[in-house]
Structure formats: C-alpha cells, structure tokens
Design a protein around this motif. Structure first.
Motif, PDB file in Angstrom:
ATOM      1  N   ALA A  98      66.434  26.772  50.944  1.00  0.00           N
ATOM      2  CA  ALA A  98      67.291  27.847  50.429  1.00  0.00           C
ATOM      3  C   ALA A  98      68.766  27.488  50.624  1.00  0.00           C
ATOM      4  O   ALA A  98      69.595  27.720  49.735  1.00  0.00           O
ATOM      5  CB  ALA A  98      66.963  29.148  51.154  1.00  0.00           C
ATOM      6  N   MET A  99      69.082  26.899  51.777  1.00  0.00           N
ATOM      7  CA  MET A  99      70.481  26.538  52.042  1.00  0.00           C
ATOM      8  C   MET A  99      70.947  25.420  51.122  1.00  0.00           C
ATOM      9  O   MET A  99      72.106  25.384  50.709  1.00  0.00           O
ATOM     10  CB  MET A  99      70.645  26.145  53.517  1.00  0.00           C
ATOM     11  CG  MET A  99      70.518  27.366  54.419  1.00  0.00           C
ATOM     12  SD  MET A  99      70.455  26.947  56.150  1.00  0.00           S
ATOM     13  CE  MET A  99      72.180  26.678  56.502  1.00  0.00           C
ATOM     14  N   ARG A 118      60.353  33.977  54.303  1.00  0.00           N
ATOM     15  CA  ARG A 118      60.037  35.260  54.944  1.00  0.00           C
ATOM     16  C   ARG A 118      58.514  35.497  54.967  1.00  0.00           C
ATOM     17  O   ARG A 118      57.971  35.996  55.934  1.00  0.00           O
ATOM     18  CB  ARG A 118      60.765  36.384  54.202  1.00  0.00           C
ATOM     19  CG  ARG A 118      60.659  37.708  54.902  1.00  0.00           C
ATOM     20  CD  ARG A 118      61.697  38.702  54.459  1.00  0.00           C
ATOM     21  NE  ARG A 118      63.032  38.382  54.969  1.00  0.00           N
ATOM     22  CZ  ARG A 118      64.068  38.038  54.202  1.00  0.00           C
ATOM     23  NH1 ARG A 118      63.936  37.945  52.898  1.00  0.00           N
ATOM     24  NH2 ARG A 118      65.243  37.797  54.745  1.00  0.00           N
ATOM     25  N   GLU A 119      57.891  35.099  53.876  1.00  0.00           N
ATOM     26  CA  GLU A 119      56.429  35.247  53.766  1.00  0.00           C
ATOM     27  C   GLU A 119      55.725  34.467  54.895  1.00  0.00           C
ATOM     28  O   GLU A 119      54.814  34.974  55.540  1.00  0.00           O
ATOM     29  CB  GLU A 119      56.023  34.676  52.411  1.00  0.00           C
ATOM     30  CG  GLU A 119      54.635  35.011  51.927  1.00  0.00           C
ATOM     31  CD  GLU A 119      54.414  34.316  50.584  1.00  0.00           C
ATOM     32  OE1 GLU A 119      53.514  33.470  50.541  1.00  0.00           O
ATOM     33  OE2 GLU A 119      55.162  34.598  49.618  1.00  0.00           O
ATOM     34  N   TYR A 120      56.198  33.239  55.136  1.00  0.00           N
ATOM     35  CA  TYR A 120      55.583  32.430  56.188  1.00  0.00           C
ATOM     36  C   TYR A 120      55.902  32.977  57.580  1.00  0.00           C
ATOM     37  O   TYR A 120      55.053  32.979  58.461  1.00  0.00           O
ATOM     38  CB  TYR A 120      56.017  30.965  56.085  1.00  0.00           C
ATOM     39  CG  TYR A 120      55.272  30.215  55.000  1.00  0.00           C
ATOM     40  CD1 TYR A 120      53.885  30.059  55.074  1.00  0.00           C
ATOM     41  CD2 TYR A 120      55.936  29.698  53.904  1.00  0.00           C
ATOM     42  CE1 TYR A 120      53.199  29.388  54.088  1.00  0.00           C
ATOM     43  CE2 TYR A 120      55.246  29.020  52.908  1.00  0.00           C
ATOM     44  CZ  TYR A 120      53.881  28.867  53.002  1.00  0.00           C
ATOM     45  OH  TYR A 120      53.199  28.203  52.018  1.00  0.00           O
ATOM     46  N   ASP A 132      68.394  37.350  55.800  1.00  0.00           N
ATOM     47  CA  ASP A 132      68.681  36.005  55.251  1.00  0.00           C
ATOM     48  C   ASP A 132      69.659  35.255  56.144  1.00  0.00           C
ATOM     49  O   ASP A 132      69.451  34.074  56.467  1.00  0.00           O
ATOM     50  CB  ASP A 132      69.296  36.132  53.843  1.00  0.00           C
ATOM     51  CG  ASP A 132      68.310  36.720  52.849  1.00  0.00           C
ATOM     52  OD1 ASP A 132      67.136  36.901  53.238  1.00  0.00           O
ATOM     53  OD2 ASP A 132      68.719  36.999  51.714  1.00  0.00           O
ATOM     54  N   ASP A 133      70.735  35.964  56.538  1.00  0.00           N
ATOM     55  CA  ASP A 133      71.763  35.304  57.361  1.00  0.00           C
ATOM     56  C   ASP A 133      71.224  34.893  58.723  1.00  0.00           C
ATOM     57  O   ASP A 133      71.582  33.832  59.245  1.00  0.00           O
ATOM     58  CB  ASP A 133      72.988  36.214  57.523  1.00  0.00           C
ATOM     59  CG  ASP A 133      73.769  36.313  56.231  1.00  0.00           C
ATOM     60  OD1 ASP A 133      73.615  35.398  55.390  1.00  0.00           O
ATOM     61  OD2 ASP A 133      74.504  37.303  56.050  1.00  0.00           O
ATOM     62  N   GLN A 134      70.375  35.737  59.290  1.00  0.00           N
ATOM     63  CA  GLN A 134      69.790  35.406  60.609  1.00  0.00           C
ATOM     64  C   GLN A 134      68.950  34.131  60.508  1.00  0.00           C
ATOM     65  O   GLN A 134      69.005  33.270  61.382  1.00  0.00           O
ATOM     66  CB  GLN A 134      68.911  36.554  61.103  1.00  0.00           C
ATOM     67  CG  GLN A 134      69.693  37.675  61.774  1.00  0.00           C
ATOM     68  CD  GLN A 134      68.794  38.845  62.128  1.00  0.00           C
ATOM     69  OE1 GLN A 134      67.786  39.108  61.454  1.00  0.00           O
ATOM     70  NE2 GLN A 134      69.156  39.552  63.182  1.00  0.00           N
ATOM     71  N   MET A 135      68.176  34.047  59.437  1.00  0.00           N
ATOM     72  CA  MET A 135      67.320  32.859  59.264  1.00  0.00           C
ATOM     73  C   MET A 135      68.179  31.613  59.136  1.00  0.00           C
ATOM     74  O   MET A 135      67.912  30.584  59.764  1.00  0.00           O
ATOM     75  CB  MET A 135      66.427  33.008  58.028  1.00  0.00           C
ATOM     76  CG  MET A 135      65.317  34.026  58.215  1.00  0.00           C
ATOM     77  SD  MET A 135      64.041  33.933  56.950  1.00  0.00           S
ATOM     78  CE  MET A 135      64.845  34.592  55.519  1.00  0.00           C
ATOM     79  N   VAL A 140      70.669  26.564  61.523  1.00  0.00           N
ATOM     80  CA  VAL A 140      71.849  25.757  61.862  1.00  0.00           C
ATOM     81  C   VAL A 140      71.883  25.509  63.374  1.00  0.00           C
ATOM     82  O   VAL A 140      72.125  24.384  63.830  1.00  0.00           O
ATOM     83  CB  VAL A 140      73.142  26.461  61.378  1.00  0.00           C
ATOM     84  CG1 VAL A 140      74.386  25.752  61.910  1.00  0.00           C
ATOM     85  CG2 VAL A 140      73.180  26.502  59.853  1.00  0.00           C
ATOM     86  N   GLN A 141      71.607  26.572  64.135  1.00  0.00           N
ATOM     87  CA  GLN A 141      71.614  26.422  65.604  1.00  0.00           C
ATOM     88  C   GLN A 141      70.529  25.446  66.060  1.00  0.00           C
ATOM     89  O   GLN A 141      70.737  24.642  66.971  1.00  0.00           O
ATOM     90  CB  GLN A 141      71.388  27.777  66.266  1.00  0.00           C
ATOM     91  CG  GLN A 141      72.655  28.632  66.285  1.00  0.00           C
ATOM     92  CD  GLN A 141      72.405  30.026  66.801  1.00  0.00           C
ATOM     93  OE1 GLN A 141      71.431  30.277  67.501  1.00  0.00           O
ATOM     94  NE2 GLN A 141      73.268  30.945  66.420  1.00  0.00           N
TER      95      GLN A 141
END
Lengths: 151, 171
Positions: A98-99, A118-120, A132-135, A140-141
């Motif tokens: 996605a990124m 999200r499904e997985y 979305d942003d949390q994922m 990145v972390q």
C-alpha cells in the motif's frame, strides 16, 4: 555352533535392526520437518528483508515486484500450512505494498492493499482494528528497528 | 568329556560375542537405513496440500534460501576473504537457484562487491575498487535502485561492514 545359538545370533541382529529402525524413522521424520522449517523460515526472512530493502532504495516498479514476491511466497507457505505464512506477516506485506502504491499515486491500488492488510490482521487479531496511518507507521517503525538490529 | 565341555563353552562364548556385535551393528544399520528412507518419504509428501508443481517450487525456494543462509554466515565475518568467498558461493548458487530468488541473490552480490570495493579503496587499490564498484553499480541498477552513486555504494558497504573492518584497515 548349535542351532539354538544360530537362532539367538540372528535374533540379536534382527532385534538390533528393528530397534535401530524405530529410532531411525523417528529421527528421519524429525529431521525432514526441521529441515523444511529452517529452510522456509530462511526463505521467509530473505523475502521480507528483500522487500524492505527494495522499498527503501528501489524505484516503484522494482519495490512493487519485491513486495509481490514476498506476498506470493507467504501465500504459498500459508497454503502449505506453514507457520511462517501466518496472516500477520501477510498483513504487513500488504501494508508495504500500500505504501509503494501511495508513492506511485495509485490510490485505488493503495486502498485495495490496505483493505487486504486489514483483512489479514483481522484474522490474527480480531479484537484490534488499526487505522491506515497506524498500520503504516508501525511498518516504518518495524523497518527502522530491523535496520538498527543489523547495525 | 572335558574337551567336549570346553568346545560347548567356546561355542557359547563365540555366539554370545556375535550377539554382542550384531545387536548394536544391526541397530546402527537399521537406524541409518530407516532414517534415510523416512527422511526421503517425509520430504516427498511435504507440502502435498499445494499440489505437485507448487510443492516442487516451494522446495526449491527453501533449498535456495538455506544455501543463502549458509552464505550469510560467511558474510558475518566481514573480512575481505569472507566477502570474496561469499561472492564465489553466490555466483555458483545463482544459476541453480529458484528463479524467484535471483534478485535476492543479486542484492547480496551487490552488497559483497560494494564491501570489497570499500576495502580495496582503503588499501589504496583503486583499480580493483573501481572494478568491484562497477559490478555493484550494475547489479543495483538492475534492481532499480534510485541512487547508485559512489557515495550510495559506500553507504551500502558501510552498513554491511559495520565500520569495524574499515577502522581496522585504516590503522
């Protein structure tokens, strides 16, 4: 040598063979499974590292290719019923995709990848629902932590 | 009578000794044979849920990954010799490797060449350094890397060499 003695010698050899065979079968099965596990664990790690590295340094097309390679491989493992192909790993692979799609300004593909991620994640952590942003920031972390671990 | 008795005792002793030898020998042979057969049988039916083609593919990927992990052990030493040896191992592995893994191997090769180039540069062997840097550059270009400048290659090498070797060669 009497007949009785011959019988006891042959019996001793047969008992030895049978006892050895029992342990041999156990060892063979264990070795085969361990071998598969180690090989696939290595393959999973190698494809994940490659996807992370390409994501950071390569152009969109090559980064996408690496992400798809990891997804393909994890799905193959999942179909094989292997631990390494778990849903969480697939979730993170789709977040990476996605990124990549976001950086290529492919909004629809980005949305589709995030939905898939999200499904997985829902499969592995039904109680938690990440935004979305949390994922993305978690990925990145994780990449940064992996990079630090390498140094 | 005594002779007969001695013969019986000798024969008994011999068969006892034969039992002592044959029991563990049989056990060892049985262990090896059964172990190999069980290993092969288990390998042949692993991933059978995938179907023949995919199972074969997964097995090849696994084998390549295992060979790569062995080569990673060489890379861990971070010496010029170990990097060169790793390049040899990877060059041999690539043609036999699962097709999906070619690019992964290429990245590892690029890292190794960048590492050797950095070490040669530190040792003032600029011609050798340039040769290795060119190979690393070509490989990274084929992998779509956005920056393959000398600076980027040095950064890649430094990340892999963890600076320790560079400090050692500077001394």
């Amino acid at each position: 040598m009497t007949r009785g003695m011959k019988i006891s010698v042959v019996t001793a050899a047969l008992i030895g063979l049978m006892v050895g065979a029992v342990f041999g079968v156990k060892q063979g099965v264990w070795l085969s499974r361990s071998f598969d596990y180690v090989e696939l664990m290595e393959a999973s790690a190698a494809s994940a590292d490659f996807a992370a590295e390409q994501f950071k340094y390569a152009d969109v097309a090559h980064a996408r290719e690496a992400a798809f390679l990891q997804i393909k491989f994890l799905q193959l493992l999942r179909r094989a019923g292997h631990d390494q192909g778990d849903e969480k790993e697939l979730g993170w692979a789709y977040v990476r995709l996605a990124m990549i799609e976001k950086s290529a300004d492919q909004k629809e593909a980005e949305r589709a990848a995030l939905d898939k991620a999200r499904e997985y994640f829902r499969g592995s952590h039904p109680a938690e629902e990440l935004t979305d942003d949390q994922m993305k920031s978690a990925l990145v972390q994780m990449d940064e932590a992996m990079e630090r671990a390498r140094l | 009578m005594d002779k007969e008795w001695a013969r019986v005792r000798l024969s008994f002793l011999l068969s006892f000794l034969a039992c002592l030898v044959l029991l563990p020998a049989g056990g060892y042979i049985g262990y090896l044979a059964a172990g190999r057969i069980a290993f092969r049988y288990e390998q042949s039916k692993s991933f059978k849920t995938l179907g023949r083609r995919d199972a074969e593919e997964l097995r090849r990927i696994g084998e390549t990954a295992y060979a790569l992990s062995v080569s990673r052990v060489l890379q861990l030493q971070k010496t010029e010799g170990s990097l060169r040896q790793d390049i040899e191992v990877l060059d041999k592995l690539r043609p036999k490797a699962a097709h999906e893994f070619w690019r992964i191997i290429d990245l590892r090769l690029a890292e190794d060449h960048a590492g050797v180039a950095r070490i040669e540069e530190q040792a003032n062997n600029s011609a050798q350094a340039a040769g290795h840097r060119r190979i690393a550059e070509d490989l990274l270009q084929s992998l779509g890397w956005r920056d393959v400048s000398e600076n980027a290659l040095n950064q890649l090498a430094d990340r892999r060499l963890r600076h320790s070797l560079l400090r050692k060669t500077e001394k």
